[in-house]
Design a protein around this motif. Structure first.
Motif, mmCIF file in Angstrom:
data_model
loop_
_atom_site.group_PDB
_atom_site.id
_atom_site.type_symbol
_atom_site.label_atom_id
_atom_site.label_comp_id
_atom_site.label_asym_id
_atom_site.label_seq_id
_atom_site.Cartn_x
_atom_site.Cartn_y
_atom_site.Cartn_z
ATOM 1 N N ALA A 1 3.056 13.919 7.152
ATOM 2 C CA ALA A 1 2.962 14.080 5.731
ATOM 3 C C ALA A 1 3.963 14.995 4.680
ATOM 4 O O ALA A 1 4.369 14.288 3.838
ATOM 5 C CB ALA A 1 1.510 14.265 5.365
ATOM 6 N N GLN A 2 4.115 15.971 5.244
ATOM 7 C CA GLN A 2 4.914 17.050 4.436
ATOM 8 C C GLN A 2 6.378 16.199 4.404
ATOM 9 O O GLN A 2 7.013 16.242 3.311
ATOM 10 C CB GLN A 2 5.016 18.276 5.042
ATOM 11 C CG GLN A 2 5.850 19.470 4.746
ATOM 12 C CD GLN A 2 5.538 20.045 3.512
ATOM 13 O OE1 GLN A 2 4.174 20.259 2.992
ATOM 14 N NE2 GLN A 2 6.420 20.508 2.470
ATOM 15 N N ASP A 3 6.875 16.187 5.578
ATOM 16 C CA ASP A 3 8.125 15.370 5.742
ATOM 17 C C ASP A 3 8.222 14.332 4.683
ATOM 18 O O ASP A 3 9.422 13.694 4.274
ATOM 19 C CB ASP A 3 8.731 15.077 7.067
ATOM 20 C CG ASP A 3 8.962 16.407 7.913
ATOM 21 O OD1 ASP A 3 8.876 17.426 7.491
ATOM 22 O OD2 ASP A 3 9.044 16.283 8.918
ATOM 23 N N ALA A 4 7.132 13.629 4.603
ATOM 24 C CA ALA A 4 7.216 12.258 3.854
ATOM 25 C C ALA A 4 7.005 12.337 2.460
ATOM 26 O O ALA A 4 6.954 11.501 1.590
ATOM 27 C CB ALA A 4 6.408 11.251 4.506
ATOM 28 N N GLY A 5 6.791 13.794 2.017
ATOM 29 C CA GLY A 5 6.373 13.948 0.421
ATOM 30 C C GLY A 5 5.057 13.456 0.213
ATOM 31 O O GLY A 5 4.851 13.291 -0.936
ATOM 32 N N ILE A 6 4.250 13.550 0.986
ATOM 33 C CA ILE A 6 2.893 13.116 0.805
ATOM 34 C C ILE A 6 1.826 14.093 0.725
ATOM 35 O O ILE A 6 1.910 15.142 1.338
ATOM 36 C CB ILE A 6 2.283 11.735 1.806
ATOM 37 C CG1 ILE A 6 3.411 10.640 1.889
ATOM 38 C CG2 ILE A 6 0.871 11.794 1.699
ATOM 39 C CD1 ILE A 6 3.173 9.924 3.017
ATOM 40 N N ALA A 7 1.193 14.173 -0.392
ATOM 41 C CA ALA A 7 -0.107 15.303 -0.437
ATOM 42 C C ALA A 7 -0.843 15.473 0.866
ATOM 43 O O ALA A 7 -1.316 14.154 1.520
ATOM 44 C CB ALA A 7 -0.894 14.895 -1.637
ATOM 45 N N TRP A 8 -1.259 16.588 1.164
ATOM 46 C CA TRP A 8 -1.707 16.770 2.398
ATOM 47 C C TRP A 8 -2.766 18.010 2.286
ATOM 48 O O TRP A 8 -2.593 19.036 1.640
ATOM 49 C CB TRP A 8 -0.950 17.003 3.638
ATOM 50 C CG TRP A 8 -0.271 17.963 3.563
ATOM 51 C CD1 TRP A 8 1.259 17.957 3.269
ATOM 52 C CD2 TRP A 8 -0.230 19.436 4.279
ATOM 53 N NE1 TRP A 8 1.816 19.236 3.500
ATOM 54 C CE2 TRP A 8 0.814 20.099 3.968
ATOM 55 C CE3 TRP A 8 -1.373 20.148 4.616
ATOM 56 C CZ2 TRP A 8 1.078 21.544 4.291
ATOM 57 C CZ3 TRP A 8 -1.346 21.559 5.015
ATOM 58 C CH2 TRP A 8 -0.271 22.131 4.794
ATOM 59 N N ALA B 1 1.017 -1.237 0.128
ATOM 60 C CA ALA B 1 -0.162 0.055 0.021
ATOM 61 C C ALA B 1 0.772 1.259 -0.134
ATOM 62 O O ALA B 1 2.024 1.207 0.459
ATOM 63 C CB ALA B 1 -0.935 0.151 1.109
ATOM 64 N N ARG B 2 0.355 2.235 -0.428
ATOM 65 C CA ARG B 2 1.169 3.741 -0.478
ATOM 66 C C ARG B 2 0.038 4.768 -0.066
ATOM 67 O O ARG B 2 -1.096 4.462 -0.290
ATOM 68 C CB ARG B 2 1.820 4.034 -1.643
ATOM 69 C CG ARG B 2 0.967 4.222 -2.770
ATOM 70 C CD ARG B 2 1.600 4.696 -4.153
ATOM 71 N NE ARG B 2 0.543 4.316 -5.199
ATOM 72 C CZ ARG B 2 -0.403 5.253 -5.649
ATOM 73 N NH1 ARG B 2 -0.531 6.230 -4.798
ATOM 74 N NH2 ARG B 2 -1.346 4.955 -6.532
ATOM 75 N N ILE B 3 0.328 5.634 0.672
ATOM 76 C CA ILE B 3 -0.402 6.781 1.164
ATOM 77 C C ILE B 3 -0.563 7.672 -0.006
ATOM 78 O O ILE B 3 0.569 8.407 -0.151
ATOM 79 C CB ILE B 3 -0.090 7.177 2.408
ATOM 80 C CG1 ILE B 3 0.002 5.991 3.445
ATOM 81 C CG2 ILE B 3 -0.926 8.430 2.960
ATOM 82 C CD1 ILE B 3 0.764 6.667 4.897
ATOM 83 N N SER B 4 -1.761 7.846 -0.572
ATOM 84 C CA SER B 4 -1.953 8.862 -1.539
ATOM 85 C C SER B 4 -2.118 10.282 -1.071
ATOM 86 O O SER B 4 -1.770 11.277 -1.724
ATOM 87 C CB SER B 4 -2.797 8.600 -2.696
ATOM 88 O OG SER B 4 -3.860 7.907 -1.951
ATOM 89 N N ALA B 5 -2.854 10.534 0.000
ATOM 90 C CA ALA B 5 -3.085 11.760 0.702
ATOM 91 C C ALA B 5 -3.514 11.675 2.053
ATOM 92 O O ALA B 5 -3.961 10.651 2.731
ATOM 93 C CB ALA B 5 -4.210 12.434 0.077
#
Ligand code: GRF
Length: 212
Positions: free
Chosen positions: A50-57, A32-36
Motif C-alpha cells: 500500500a505504501q509503495d503504491a501511495g495508498i492510505a493505510w 475502481a480505486r483503492i482508497s485505503a
C-alpha cells in the motif's frame, strides 16, 4: 475519473491479492480505486505494498480491544471514514461479527482458496491433498453470516498434479485468485454484479456455477 468506485481492502498478511487489485486499478479504464488498506496486524507485508503504491493505510490491532464486537465497531468506524462503496477482504484473518456483516451486506466481498462450498475454513490446500482431490481452485463470494458460505461470484479451477505439495498448489491457486478478484471487483464497480435477495446477480441474471 469521478465515477470510480472507492474500495477499502482489509488484510492480515502478505497482500498478494491486494497487489493484484492495486495493479488492476493502475489501468486508467479500471472502474475502481483503492482508497485505503487496513490491517489488523502491524507486521503485514501488504502494508508495504500500500505504501509503495501511495495508498492510505492503517493498522487497527484486535489486541487493543476487549472483544470482537468492540473491535468490529472501531473497524467499521475506520472503514466508513473512507466512505467506500465496496469492502474487499483479502486474506483478512478475522471472523466478523454479525453487526459488521450486516452493516456491509451486499458490498462485502471475500476471496477464498477453494472451490466453495467445498473446503471452507483454513488449510484448504493440505486438506485437498489429503482427500486425494483432482481439482481445486479459488472462489470470490459475497460475505454473509455463514463463514465462507455467502453467494458465489466467480470461481477458477486448477488441476491437482502428482507431486503437488500444499505450497505448490497454493501458488497455482493464488495465480487464479489474482485474476478472479480484480474481475469480480470490476463487475461490482460497473454495477453489473449485485447481491439481490441473497442471490449474486450478474447483469440481472443469477450467476451460474457449474464447477462443483
Ligand atoms: C489467499 O489465499 C486468500 O484466498 C485467503 O488468504 C490468502 C491471502 O493471501 N483468504 P494474500 O495475503 O492475498 O497473499
Amino acid at each position: 475519473m469521478n465515477n470510480t468506485l472507492s474500495v477499502v481492502v482489509l488484510i492480515s498478511g502478505k497482500g498478494s491479492n491486494l497487489q493484484a487489485l492495486i495493479d488492476a486499478a493502475k489501468v486508467e479504464s479500471y472502474p475502481a480505486r483503492i482508497s485505503a488498506v487496513i490491517s489488523n496486524r502491524d507486521d503485514a507485508d501488504g502494508l508495504r505494498r500500500a505504501q509503495d503504491a501511495g495508498i492510505a493505510w492503517k493498522v487497527l490491532s484486535h489486541r487493543d480491544y476487549a472483544d470482537r464486537e468492540s473491535y468490529d465497531r472501531a473497524l467499521m468506524e475506520l472503514i466508513d471514514s473512507f466512505n467506500p462503496g465496496l469492502v474487499a477482504l483479502a486474506g483478512f484473518m478475522r471472523i466478523l461479527s454479525e453487526d459488521f456483516v450486516q452493516h456491509y451486506y451486499g458490498r462485502l466481498l471475500n476471496i477464498h482458496p477453494s472451490l466453495l462450498p467445498k473446503y471452507k475454513g483454513l488449510n484448504t490446500h493440505q486438506r485437498v491433498l489429503d482427500r486425494g482431490e483432482r481439482q481445486h481452485g479459488a472462489s470470490v463470494h459475497f460475505v454473509t453470516l455463514e463463514l465462507d458460505g455467502g453467494p458465489l461470484v466467480l470461481q477458477s479451477q486448477v488441476l491437482v498434479l502428482s507431486g503437488d505439495t500444499a505450497e505448490t498448489l497454493a501458488a497455482r491457486v493464488l495465480e487464479q485468485e489474482h485474476i478472479i478478484y480484480p474481475q469480480a471487483v470490476k463487475w461490482f464497480a460497473e454495477g453489473r454484479l449485485k447481491l439481490v435477495n441473497g442471490v449474486a446477480m450478474l447483469d440481472s441474471k443469477q450467476m451460474n456455477h457449474g464447477t462443483h
